[in-house]
Design a protein around this motif. Structure first.
Motif, PDB file in Angstrom:
ATOM      1  N   SER A 113      -5.925   3.513  -4.564  1.00  0.00           N
ATOM      2  CA  SER A 113      -6.644   4.520  -5.359  1.00  0.00           C
ATOM      3  C   SER A 113      -7.617   5.304  -4.489  1.00  0.00           C
ATOM      4  O   SER A 113      -7.811   6.508  -4.675  1.00  0.00           O
ATOM      5  N   LEU A 114      -8.217   4.613  -3.539  1.00  0.00           N
ATOM      6  CA  LEU A 114      -9.142   5.273  -2.627  1.00  0.00           C
ATOM      7  C   LEU A 114      -8.406   6.306  -1.762  1.00  0.00           C
ATOM      8  O   LEU A 114      -8.942   7.380  -1.474  1.00  0.00           O
ATOM      9  N   ASP A 152     -17.219   5.429  -9.108  1.00  0.00           N
ATOM     10  CA  ASP A 152     -16.520   5.109 -10.356  1.00  0.00           C
ATOM     11  C   ASP A 152     -15.346   4.163 -10.091  1.00  0.00           C
ATOM     12  O   ASP A 152     -15.068   3.252 -10.891  1.00  0.00           O
ATOM     13  N   LEU A 153     -14.685   4.374  -8.961  1.00  0.00           N
ATOM     14  CA  LEU A 153     -13.543   3.526  -8.608  1.00  0.00           C
ATOM     15  C   LEU A 153     -13.996   2.094  -8.339  1.00  0.00           C
ATOM     16  O   LEU A 153     -13.335   1.133  -8.759  1.00  0.00           O
ATOM     17  N   ILE A 154     -15.123   1.935  -7.672  1.00  0.00           N
ATOM     18  CA  ILE A 154     -15.670   0.598  -7.414  1.00  0.00           C
ATOM     19  C   ILE A 154     -15.928  -0.129  -8.729  1.00  0.00           C
ATOM     20  O   ILE A 154     -15.588  -1.305  -8.895  1.00  0.00           O
ATOM     21  N   GLU A 155     -16.491   0.593  -9.678  1.00  0.00           N
ATOM     22  CA  GLU A 155     -16.818  -0.019 -10.975  1.00  0.00           C
ATOM     23  C   GLU A 155     -15.562  -0.332 -11.774  1.00  0.00           C
ATOM     24  O   GLU A 155     -15.429  -1.430 -12.343  1.00  0.00           O
ATOM     25  N   SER A 156     -14.614   0.573 -11.801  1.00  0.00           N
ATOM     26  CA  SER A 156     -13.414   0.378 -12.623  1.00  0.00           C
ATOM     27  C   SER A 156     -12.518  -0.744 -12.097  1.00  0.00           C
ATOM     28  O   SER A 156     -11.804  -1.384 -12.869  1.00  0.00           O
ATOM     29  N   HIS A 157     -12.548  -0.981 -10.770  1.00  0.00           N
ATOM     30  CA  HIS A 157     -11.727  -2.055 -10.187  1.00  0.00           C
ATOM     31  C   HIS A 157     -12.481  -3.374 -10.069  1.00  0.00           C
ATOM     32  O   HIS A 157     -11.951  -4.341  -9.520  1.00  0.00           O
ATOM     33  N   SER A 158     -13.732  -3.376 -10.587  1.00  0.00           N
ATOM     34  CA  SER A 158     -14.565  -4.585 -10.506  1.00  0.00           C
ATOM     35  C   SER A 158     -14.635  -5.114  -9.073  1.00  0.00           C
ATOM     36  O   SER A 158     -14.510  -6.313  -8.810  1.00  0.00           O
ATOM     37  N   LEU A 170       0.828  -1.208   0.000  1.00  0.00           N
ATOM     38  CA  LEU A 170       0.000   0.000   0.000  1.00  0.00           C
ATOM     39  C   LEU A 170       0.861   1.256   0.000  1.00  0.00           C
ATOM     40  O   LEU A 170       0.643   2.164  -0.814  1.00  0.00           O
ATOM     41  N   ALA A 171       1.845   1.320   0.892  1.00  0.00           N
ATOM     42  CA  ALA A 171       2.712   2.501   0.969  1.00  0.00           C
ATOM     43  C   ALA A 171       3.432   2.740  -0.354  1.00  0.00           C
ATOM     44  O   ALA A 171       3.533   3.877  -0.833  1.00  0.00           O
ATOM     45  N   ASN A 172       3.925   1.665  -0.971  1.00  0.00           N
ATOM     46  CA  ASN A 172       4.664   1.797  -2.232  1.00  0.00           C
ATOM     47  C   ASN A 172       3.769   2.171  -3.407  1.00  0.00           C
ATOM     48  O   ASN A 172       4.254   2.671  -4.425  1.00  0.00           O
ATOM     49  N   SER A 173       2.453   1.928  -3.265  1.00  0.00           N
ATOM     50  CA  SER A 173       1.518   2.208  -4.363  1.00  0.00           C
ATOM     51  C   SER A 173       1.015   3.645  -4.366  1.00  0.00           C
ATOM     52  O   SER A 173       0.363   4.076  -5.328  1.00  0.00           O
ATOM     53  N   LEU A 174       1.296   4.381  -3.305  1.00  0.00           N
ATOM     54  CA  LEU A 174       0.796   5.756  -3.213  1.00  0.00           C
ATOM     55  C   LEU A 174       1.521   6.658  -4.204  1.00  0.00           C
ATOM     56  O   LEU A 174       2.728   6.560  -4.389  1.00  0.00           O
TER      57      LEU A 174
END
Length: 574
Positions: free
Chosen positions: A159-160, A108-114, A19-23
């Protein structure tokens, strides 16, 4: 299936690595993750564009807790920025576009990440302060999540975090509506000032029975100047009648760190819960057996007053009604987590309570002049909950507590300082849970009149059951059947039978009594009295009266409702 502890341990590792590396910028690749090492508690995640923001819990916290089942794992996420603008409604209207934009971005994020999650739920509270909450539940259709499941969730969470941080930047920290508020906010946010401590600007409601001198002494004794609450607005405070007692050092002195640690150890190690037997009548009007008192605290960041705990849960004062109400019952609490020196403020500690329908926070102040000597009253509350938890679990869904199911005992103390005496803790009374395991025998029926008649026939057809009902109705006249009363009832009933087997009679009487409204209860009591007068000897009636006296005296308190029913029974019996 995986337990919550298993899942949280895995998530904890991923938070600090993947998580930290993905920011992404402007966020720094660093997070703050608070759960105090207890992986049954929720996570408080914080991300930031600079390290100073990581210590500000109110900026844009993300609360995460997993709820596993035999079929799947649901991870609940709550984003909850908080602000103190003065006029919460105006603040919400001024920033409506940013709030709605964030809501759409999360969906939109919920939909795009399935992601298997319903649309996000938005909630805004503006009374006293501005609290914005976005809640969503991510379901993993696997009781034993795989690495791929975890990786998908972490990508979504990263992303959130970006959306959350953007929202936080769009919500100004201070939009004061007056010179005084602006000064308070400027002072609060000036982190470089060594003297950046002070008191909250509370809306104080004082009980008529509390003098100005007592109010001043109460605050000086239990409140502390802090960075966390310096200049904070939107807090309602009721100084209750009980402040007269809590401000008096002769009867309710401040406990030292060593004393509080000693009490916590006795509760935890020896499974003994204290009962404060020295409290004034004003407390006992609400509960006969109070286990502990937090003399001053702020709960959910907006209400300041005293709280106490008893066998049913945690109570606080309602500032609007000036009386104690239940804040939360034990059965609804899932976990507790105590954080000392919140956000680096050595003068404040916070108890996080995770419950079935949300979260609750309770803050307390360091009452010592030495920051290294912080003793925690809230640690006692948490120790009581941990010791009590097996009994809470076994009692769920039952009409009363299965006392002693967790092996806990009770000791009554005659002064606050007695809690520091080792000898007093050795004389614990430990209830036998077998005496409290009574199952319901009456079903709820659509035909209430027929249920009433059927139950009455079952009670009146047996003398021992009739006497049991009379005893239970007497003890429960105050709407609560206390442990000592219940035990005394069982002992009294056992003397009416040769073999001492009273389980069926007690079970029938108790469950029928619980089902009756008060107007019908008195009908049954009257018929039982008539039956006793017609069928039992004067010697038996004398024994019944003696038993009733023992029962109402069992808990050491005789309230007005109990006095009334005893007077009625004694006047009606021959």
């Amino acid at each position: 299936m995986k337990t919550r502890e298993n899942i949280h341990q895995k998530l904890n590792n991923l938070f600090f690595s993947e998580l930290a590396n993905s920011l992404l910028a402007p966020l720094i690749k660093k997070i703050s993750c608070i759960n105090k090492g207890n992986f049954n508690n929720r996570f408080d995640l914080r991300v930031a564009s600079d390290e100073s923001q990581l210590v500000n819990w109110w900026r844009h916290p993300i609360y995460v807790i997993a709820k596993p089942s035999a079929e799947n794992v649901v991870i609940n996420i709550t984003i909850q920025p908080q602000r103190w603008p003065g006029d919460g409604e105006k603040y919400a209207n001024d920033h409506k576009d940013s709030i709605d934009k964030t809501n759409q971005e999360i969906n939109d994020l919920i939909e795009s990440h399935s992601i298997n999650a319903p649309l996000v739920k938005k909630d805004i509270k503006t009374e006293g302060k501005f609290v914005l909450s976005y809640s969503l539940s991510v379901k993993i259709d696997n009781a034993n999540p795989t690495d791929a499941d975890y990786s998908k969730f972490i990508n979504f969470l990263a992303s959130l975090c970006q959306i959350t941080a953007s929202l936080s930047d769009a919500l100004p920290i201070g939009e004061a509506t007056s010179t005084d508020e602006s000064t308070a906010e400027d002072k609060k946010n000036d982190a470089d000032e060594d003297d950046d401590i002070g008191f909250a600007l509370m809306n104080i409601v004082k009980s008529d029975s509390v003098s100005g001198d007592v109010q001043k002494k109460y605050f000086m004794k239990w409140q502390k100047a802090t960075e966390t609450y310096n200049g904070r607005m939107g807090i309602s405070c009721l100084v209750p009648e009980e402040a007269n007692f809590l401000a008096d050092d002769t009867v309710f002195p401040v406990l030292t760190r060593e004393e509080l640690l000693f009490i916590e150890k006795q509760i935890t190690k020896n499974k003994v819960i204290p009962v404060l037997g020295f409290l004034p009548e004003s407390f006992l009007d609400y509960s006969k057996h109070i286990w502990f008192i937090i003399p001053f605290c702020i709960w959910n960041d907006d209400t300041a007053t005293v709280i106490f705990v008893d066998k049913n849960g945690i109570y606080t004062v309602d500032p609007t009604a000036e009386q104690f109400i239940m804040l939360i019952n034990w059965e609804s609490i899932e976990s507790m987590e105590l954080e000392t020196a919140i956000d680096g403020d050595a003068n404040v500690s916070r108890l996080y309570i995770t419950a079935e329908k949300g979260e609750l926070s309770i803050d307390e102040f360091n009452t010592s002049n030495n920051e290294s000597e912080f003793g925690s009253y809230l640690s006692i509350l948490m120790a009581i909950f941990n010791v009590r938890q097996p009994t809470i679990i076994e009692s769920k869904g039952k009409e009363f507590w299965v006392e002693g199911a967790g092996g806990e005992g009770f000791v009554s103390f005659n002064s606050l300082k007695e809690l520091s005496s080792n000898d007093k803790w050795l004389n614990a009374s430990r209830p036998d849970p077998a005496e409290f395991r009574i199952e319901e025998t009456f079903d709820n029926s659509d035909d209430e009149d027929q249920t009433f008649l059927d139950g009455k026939e079952a009670v009146l057809s047996d003398t021992l059951t009739s006497i049991a009902f009379l005893y239970i109705a007497t003890a429960g006249a105050d709407n609560d059947l206390h442990d000592e009363e219940f035990i005394t009832i069982n002992k009294a009933l056992a003397e009416w039978t040769e073999d001492g087997d009273i389980e069926d009679a007690a079970k029938t009487a108790f469950t029928y009594w619980k089902s009756l409204p008060s107007d019908k209860e008195i009908i049954v009591v009257t018929e039982i009295i008539n039956q006793i007068n017609n069928n039992l000897s004067a010697e038996h009636i004398t024994s019944i009266k003696e038993d009733i006296v023992k029962i109402v005296d069992a808990d050491g308190e005789l309230l007005e409702d109990e006095k009334n029913i005893v007077a009625f029974i004694f006047a009606s019996l021959k």
